[in-house]
Design a protein around this motif. Structure first.
Motif, PDB file in Angstrom:
ATOM      1  N   HIS A   1       0.844  -1.193   0.000  1.00  0.00           N
ATOM      2  CA  HIS A   1       0.000   0.000   0.000  1.00  0.00           C
ATOM      3  C   HIS A   1       0.881   1.246   0.000  1.00  0.00           C
ATOM      4  O   HIS A   1       1.713   1.434   0.894  1.00  0.00           O
ATOM      5  N   PRO A   2       0.723   2.126  -0.985  1.00  0.00           N
ATOM      6  CA  PRO A   2       1.601   3.305  -1.075  1.00  0.00           C
ATOM      7  C   PRO A   2       1.355   4.340   0.009  1.00  0.00           C
ATOM      8  O   PRO A   2       2.177   5.234   0.208  1.00  0.00           O
ATOM      9  N   GLY A   3       0.236   4.241   0.711  1.00  0.00           N
ATOM     10  CA  GLY A   3      -0.063   5.222   1.744  1.00  0.00           C
ATOM     11  C   GLY A   3       0.463   4.860   3.116  1.00  0.00           C
ATOM     12  O   GLY A   3       0.307   5.630   4.062  1.00  0.00           O
ATOM     13  N   VAL A   4       1.086   3.686   3.241  1.00  0.00           N
ATOM     14  CA  VAL A   4       1.634   3.240   4.523  1.00  0.00           C
ATOM     15  C   VAL A   4       3.144   3.446   4.500  1.00  0.00           C
ATOM     16  O   VAL A   4       3.814   3.058   3.546  1.00  0.00           O
TER      17      VAL A   4
ATOM     18  N   GLN B   1       5.684   2.294   9.870  1.00  0.00           N
ATOM     19  CA  GLN B   1       4.445   1.597  10.232  1.00  0.00           C
ATOM     20  C   GLN B   1       4.576   0.097   9.990  1.00  0.00           C
ATOM     21  O   GLN B   1       4.133  -0.717  10.803  1.00  0.00           O
ATOM     22  N   PHE B   2       5.166  -0.278   8.854  1.00  0.00           N
ATOM     23  CA  PHE B   2       5.372  -1.694   8.558  1.00  0.00           C
ATOM     24  C   PHE B   2       6.268  -2.340   9.619  1.00  0.00           C
ATOM     25  O   PHE B   2       5.987  -3.439  10.100  1.00  0.00           O
ATOM     26  N   ALA B   3       7.351  -1.648   9.969  1.00  0.00           N
ATOM     27  CA  ALA B   3       8.285  -2.197  10.946  1.00  0.00           C
ATOM     28  C   ALA B   3       7.605  -2.433  12.284  1.00  0.00           C
ATOM     29  O   ALA B   3       7.727  -3.511  12.891  1.00  0.00           O
ATOM     30  N   LEU B   4       6.858  -1.441  12.769  1.00  0.00           N
ATOM     31  CA  LEU B   4       6.233  -1.570  14.083  1.00  0.00           C
ATOM     32  C   LEU B   4       5.057  -2.546  14.071  1.00  0.00           C
ATOM     33  O   LEU B   4       4.794  -3.209  15.080  1.00  0.00           O
ATOM     34  N   ALA B   5       4.348  -2.639  12.951  1.00  0.00           N
ATOM     35  CA  ALA B   5       3.258  -3.617  12.870  1.00  0.00           C
ATOM     36  C   ALA B   5       3.799  -5.042  12.986  1.00  0.00           C
ATOM     37  O   ALA B   5       3.190  -5.897  13.645  1.00  0.00           O
TER      38      ALA B   5
ATOM     39  N   LEU C   1      -1.211   0.231  10.751  1.00  0.00           N
ATOM     40  CA  LEU C   1      -1.033   0.313   9.302  1.00  0.00           C
ATOM     41  C   LEU C   1      -2.062   1.215   8.632  1.00  0.00           C
ATOM     42  O   LEU C   1      -2.253   1.133   7.414  1.00  0.00           O
ATOM     43  N   THR C   2      -2.695   2.087   9.381  1.00  0.00           N
ATOM     44  CA  THR C   2      -3.637   3.049   8.797  1.00  0.00           C
ATOM     45  C   THR C   2      -2.934   3.887   7.737  1.00  0.00           C
ATOM     46  O   THR C   2      -1.941   4.541   8.044  1.00  0.00           O
ATOM     47  N   PRO C   3      -3.406   3.882   6.472  1.00  0.00           N
ATOM     48  CA  PRO C   3      -2.772   4.704   5.442  1.00  0.00           C
ATOM     49  C   PRO C   3      -2.853   6.193   5.810  1.00  0.00           C
ATOM     50  O   PRO C   3      -3.911   6.694   6.181  1.00  0.00           O
ATOM     51  N   LEU C   4      -1.727   6.873   5.693  1.00  0.00           N
ATOM     52  CA  LEU C   4      -1.654   8.276   6.105  1.00  0.00           C
ATOM     53  C   LEU C   4      -1.482   9.241   4.946  1.00  0.00           C
ATOM     54  O   LEU C   4      -1.580  10.448   5.133  1.00  0.00           O
ATOM     55  N   THR C   5      -1.229   8.715   3.760  1.00  0.00           N
ATOM     56  CA  THR C   5      -1.106   9.558   2.570  1.00  0.00           C
ATOM     57  C   THR C   5      -1.929   8.977   1.457  1.00  0.00           C
ATOM     58  O   THR C   5      -2.205   7.781   1.415  1.00  0.00           O
ATOM     59  N   ARG C   6      -2.324   9.805   0.512  1.00  0.00           N
ATOM     60  CA  ARG C   6      -3.095   9.342  -0.622  1.00  0.00           C
ATOM     61  C   ARG C   6      -2.212   8.528  -1.566  1.00  0.00           C
ATOM     62  O   ARG C   6      -1.057   8.889  -1.796  1.00  0.00           O
ATOM     63  N   PRO C   7      -2.746   7.420  -2.119  1.00  0.00           N
ATOM     64  CA  PRO C   7      -1.970   6.651  -3.079  1.00  0.00           C
ATOM     65  C   PRO C   7      -1.574   7.503  -4.256  1.00  0.00           C
ATOM     66  O   PRO C   7      -2.322   8.380  -4.681  1.00  0.00           O
TER      67      PRO C   7
END
Length: 231
Positions: free
Chosen positions: A99-102, A106-110, A225-231
């Motif tokens: 996902h481009p917005g993550v 975030q990936f590391a901590l998830a 992993l909530t996306p924080l930016t628009r794809p």
């Protein structure tokens, strides 16, 4: 899955971390660096290498307990590669890996959340069975492993999210990650391990507890992993 099971057989009470390190290095070479699972894999590889160095240096009084690593993350990789399901705690990471917005942090901590909140708790119980001891006998080693993880978490945050500065204080990522604590995750894992040990004579209840633990840790991972930016 067969490869992971073979690794698990090698990871007995007098385990060497080399097979796990070799496997994760192979995955690092195979995956694109921007892949979210690859981001976590690099983190987990660093953790495993650091703990291996600590074992070799004699940091741990009980080398057997400290070296009893679980390979549930690798089991999840193998299961998905074979078309099977992953545990609920790992599903968000694999689902959002591209996902481009993550963001990388975030990936590391998830992944760390899944490893500590779920897998580490089960690993303590497995180690107790293998070593014929109670969780209390492994508490010192558990705390020392946790100390390594805390130092690595700080390094990961610095590398993947430099700062802070005024812009980062206003960044949604700063607020999102403020909702998660490695120390609280460690405390929860230790309580879960002790609870499962007490429930070992009640397999039905222990199974339900393990399932609920898996789902609740997965819910936290999905939040991280909530996306924080628009794809």
């Amino acid at each position: 899955m067969a490869q992971t099971q073979q690794l698990g057989q090698q990871l007995g009470p007098f385990v060497a971390v080399d097979p796990v390190v070799d496997r994760m290095r192979a995955l690092r070479s195979a995956w694109h660096p921007a892949d979210g699972v690859a981001v976590f894999n690099r983190v987990y590889l660093t953790v495993t290498e650091e703990i291996g160095h600590a074992i070799e240096a004699g940091t741990f009084e009980d080398r057997r307990a400290a070296a009893t690593l679980d390979v549930r993350y690798l089991a999840a990789v193998d299961s998905l590669a074979g078309g099977g399901p992953a545990p609920a705690c790992w599903r968000p990471l694999f689902h959002y890996r591209r996902h481009p917005g993550v963001r990388p942090l975030q990936f590391a901590l998830a992944g760390i959340n899944a490893h500590i909140g779920h897998d580490l708790a089960l690993a303590v119980v497995d180690a107790c069975r293998d070593l014929e001891c109670a969780p209390a006998d492994l508490e010192d080693e558990f705390d020392r492993v946790g100390d390594v993880l805390v130092l690595l978490e700080e390094r990961i945050r610095e590398e993947l999210m430099p700062g802070p500065d005024l812009l980062e204080l206003a960044d949604p990522l700063t607020h999102l990650l403020g909702c998660w604590s490695l120390d609280r995750a460690r405390d929860g894992a230790w309580l879960a391990a002790r609870s499962l040990w007490q429930l070992r004579g009640l397999p039905e209840l222990a199974g339900e507890f393990t399932e609920r633990l898996d789902l609740s840790v997965g819910l936290v991972g999905r939040m991280l992993l909530t996306p924080l930016t628009r794809p």
